[in-house]
Design a protein around this motif. Structure first.
Motif, mmCIF file in Angstrom:
data_model
loop_
_atom_site.group_PDB
_atom_site.id
_atom_site.type_symbol
_atom_site.label_atom_id
_atom_site.label_comp_id
_atom_site.label_asym_id
_atom_site.label_seq_id
_atom_site.Cartn_x
_atom_site.Cartn_y
_atom_site.Cartn_z
ATOM 1 N N UNK A 1 2.107 0.594 6.667
ATOM 2 C CA UNK A 1 0.680 0.852 6.441
ATOM 3 C C UNK A 1 -0.052 -0.409 6.010
ATOM 4 N N UNK A 2 0.555 -1.179 5.110
ATOM 5 C CA UNK A 2 -0.087 -2.407 4.648
ATOM 6 C C UNK A 2 -0.227 -3.434 5.763
ATOM 7 N N UNK A 3 0.780 -3.547 6.616
ATOM 8 C CA UNK A 3 0.705 -4.487 7.740
ATOM 9 C C UNK A 3 -0.423 -4.108 8.690
ATOM 10 N N UNK B 1 -7.573 -0.451 0.533
ATOM 11 C CA UNK B 1 -7.341 0.223 -0.734
ATOM 12 C C UNK B 1 -5.860 0.384 -1.000
ATOM 13 N N UNK B 2 -5.573 1.267 -1.928
ATOM 14 C CA UNK B 2 -4.183 1.578 -2.246
ATOM 15 C C UNK B 2 -3.709 2.713 -1.346
ATOM 16 N N UNK B 3 -2.429 2.784 -1.153
ATOM 17 C CA UNK B 3 -1.846 3.849 -0.339
ATOM 18 C C UNK B 3 -1.978 5.159 -1.103
ATOM 19 N N UNK C 1 -1.783 7.535 3.641
ATOM 20 C CA UNK C 1 -2.881 6.849 4.323
ATOM 21 C C UNK C 1 -3.342 5.680 3.469
ATOM 22 N N UNK C 2 -4.062 4.795 4.119
ATOM 23 C CA UNK C 2 -4.670 3.656 3.431
ATOM 24 C C UNK C 2 -6.059 3.478 4.036
#
Length: 139
Positions: A31-33, A66-68, A76-77
């Motif tokens: 998700x962060x990527x 944002x944060x997960x 979700x992010x």
């Protein structure tokens, strides 16, 4: 009469069970990527499209991931403008007006455009993390 033997089936079942239990750390990295790709694209597109006599670039610069968040089994992010400008107006509100327009001002859909242009690149970034996980498990 011929015979057939199978070896490694237990290993395969074990590997598939392990894949079904994908660690939270891997999904978070995926998700962060993906969000990193979208964040950069939205910020760039907003800087390019949201020009005008009152534009300071504050809203475009405020776009951050944002944060997960976890909802049940889903994660979700969000990538969106954060904070307030120097006049005290929320950057998300300014972005909404820029994105969709108002009477006498047509919309300039920078966020939608960025999301559509970078969709495949974001998915590829998530896949890269997932494949690295699989390679680490020798799958």
């Amino acid at each position: 009469m011929g015979t057939m033997s199978v070896s490694g089936l237990d290993d395969l079942i074990g590997d598939l069970d392990e894949l079904a239990r994908l660690p939270d750390s891997v999904t978070d990295q995926m998700l962060n990527a993906e969000a990193d790709v979208i964040e950069a694209a939205q910020r760039s597109e907003a800087s390019r499209m949201w020009k005008g006599p009152y534009c300071t670039g504050t809203t475009a610069a405020s776009i951050k991931k944002g944060k997960i968040k976890r909802t049940g089994l889903d994660k979700s992010i969000t990538v969106a403008p954060q904070g307030h400008n120097k006049r005290g107006t929320r950057n998300a509100e300014v972005a909404f007006v820029n994105e969709f327009g108002k009477r006498g001002q047509p919309g300039r859909p920078a966020l939608k455009t960025a999301n559509e242009r970078k969709e495949q690149e974001a998915v590829a970034a998530g896949e890269k993390v997932y494949h690295a996980y699989l390679d680490g498990k020798k799958l």
